[in-house]
Enzyme design. Structure first.
Site, PDB file in Angstrom:
ATOM      1  N   ASN A  79       0.796  -1.217   0.000  1.00 14.93           N
ATOM      2  CA  ASN A  79       0.000   0.000   0.000  1.00 14.93           C
ATOM      3  C   ASN A  79       0.834   1.275   0.000  1.00 14.93           C
ATOM      4  OD1 ASN A  79      -2.364   1.691   0.392  1.00 14.93           O
ATOM      5  ND2 ASN A  79      -1.650   1.937   2.477  1.00 14.93           N
ATOM      6  N   TYR A 131       3.061   8.306 -12.434  1.00 13.16           N
ATOM      7  CA  TYR A 131       2.206   7.659 -11.451  1.00 13.16           C
ATOM      8  C   TYR A 131       1.230   6.711 -12.145  1.00 13.16           C
ATOM      9  CZ  TYR A 131      -1.114   7.010  -7.637  1.00 13.16           C
ATOM     10  OH  TYR A 131      -1.938   6.460  -6.684  1.00 13.16           O
ATOM     11  N   GLY A 132       0.541   7.196 -13.161  1.00 11.23           N
ATOM     12  CA  GLY A 132      -0.434   6.390 -13.877  1.00 11.23           C
ATOM     13  C   GLY A 132       0.192   5.169 -14.536  1.00 11.23           C
ATOM     14  N   LYS A 135       1.074   2.564 -11.854  1.00 10.63           N
ATOM     15  CA  LYS A 135      -0.124   1.914 -11.332  1.00 10.63           C
ATOM     16  C   LYS A 135      -0.734   0.972 -12.382  1.00 10.63           C
ATOM     17  CE  LYS A 135      -0.098   3.440  -7.145  1.00 10.63           C
ATOM     18  NZ  LYS A 135       0.052   2.535  -6.003  1.00 10.63           N
ATOM     19  N   ILE A 164      -9.031   9.791  -2.578  1.00 10.13           N
ATOM     20  CA  ILE A 164      -9.598   9.497  -1.267  1.00 10.13           C
ATOM     21  C   ILE A 164      -9.209  10.637  -0.330  1.00 10.13           C
ATOM     22  CG2 ILE A 164      -9.638   7.866   0.665  1.00 10.13           C
ATOM     23  CD1 ILE A 164     -10.655   6.568  -1.879  1.00 10.13           C
TER      24      ILE A 164
END
Length: 173
Positions: A79, A131-132, A135, A164
């Site tokens: 995580n 980042y994308g 991921k 979030i």
């Protein structure tokens, strides 16, 4: 943020003899504050370790400690998250790949692996290309590891949250 929520949920659904390892990278104050908020019986199940999961060496120290204290892994939840360009590939992709490689021999039959993917790995957006991409690689890694872990009956999943509301996002627009 998300990590604390995951640990709280695992603790709420754990057995009396479960042993849970969680890491934090930088904020010892928040880690200690979380620890102090736990019931004594949950403190007995949880080991919180400082480990920068953008660092291969820190990850290997974490793996060594888990293997030494537990000897096996029932659940592995990756995580860690980061937003600085320098460490993003290590944190989001390289270190999780090597961590799974190190834990493979001690994963218990019927165990679980959970990666923190992202909606940004499924749908392109303009905030961070790197980042994308990392991921998206985690989502593909997850699909690939399903085959690798199939003989031991180990389930491999990735979740893909969007934005979030966590303390990490407090100073972001």
């Amino acid at each position: 943020g998300i990590g604390r929520g995951i640990v709280e949920k695992i603790l709420a659904n754990s057995a009396e003899d479960d042993l849970i390892f969680a890491t934090y990278a930088h904020n010892a104050y928040k880690a200690n504050e979380f620890w102090d908020s736990l019931k004594p019986e949950d403190q007995e199940k949880l080991i919180i370790l400082k480990a920068d999961m953008s660092s291969y060496d820190d990850m290997m120290n974490f793996v060594g400690e888990v293997k030494e204290k537990a000897g096996h892994v029932d659940w592995l939840i990756s995580n860690a998250g980061i937003s600085t360009y320098d460490n993003i590939v290590n944190t989001n992709l390289s270190v999780p790949v090597f961590m799974v490689k190190e834990f493979m021999p001690v994963m218990t039959e019927g165990g679980r692996v959970l990666f923190m993917g992202s909606y940004a790995g499924q749908q392109a957006y303009s905030s961070s290309l790197v980042y994308g991409v990392t991921k998206a690689a985690i989502h593909f890694l997850t699909k690939s590891l399903v085959k690798e872990f199939e003989p031991k009956g180990i389930t491999v999943n990735a979740i893909a949250p969007g934005f979030i509301q966590t303390p990490w996002h407090e100073n972001r627009t």
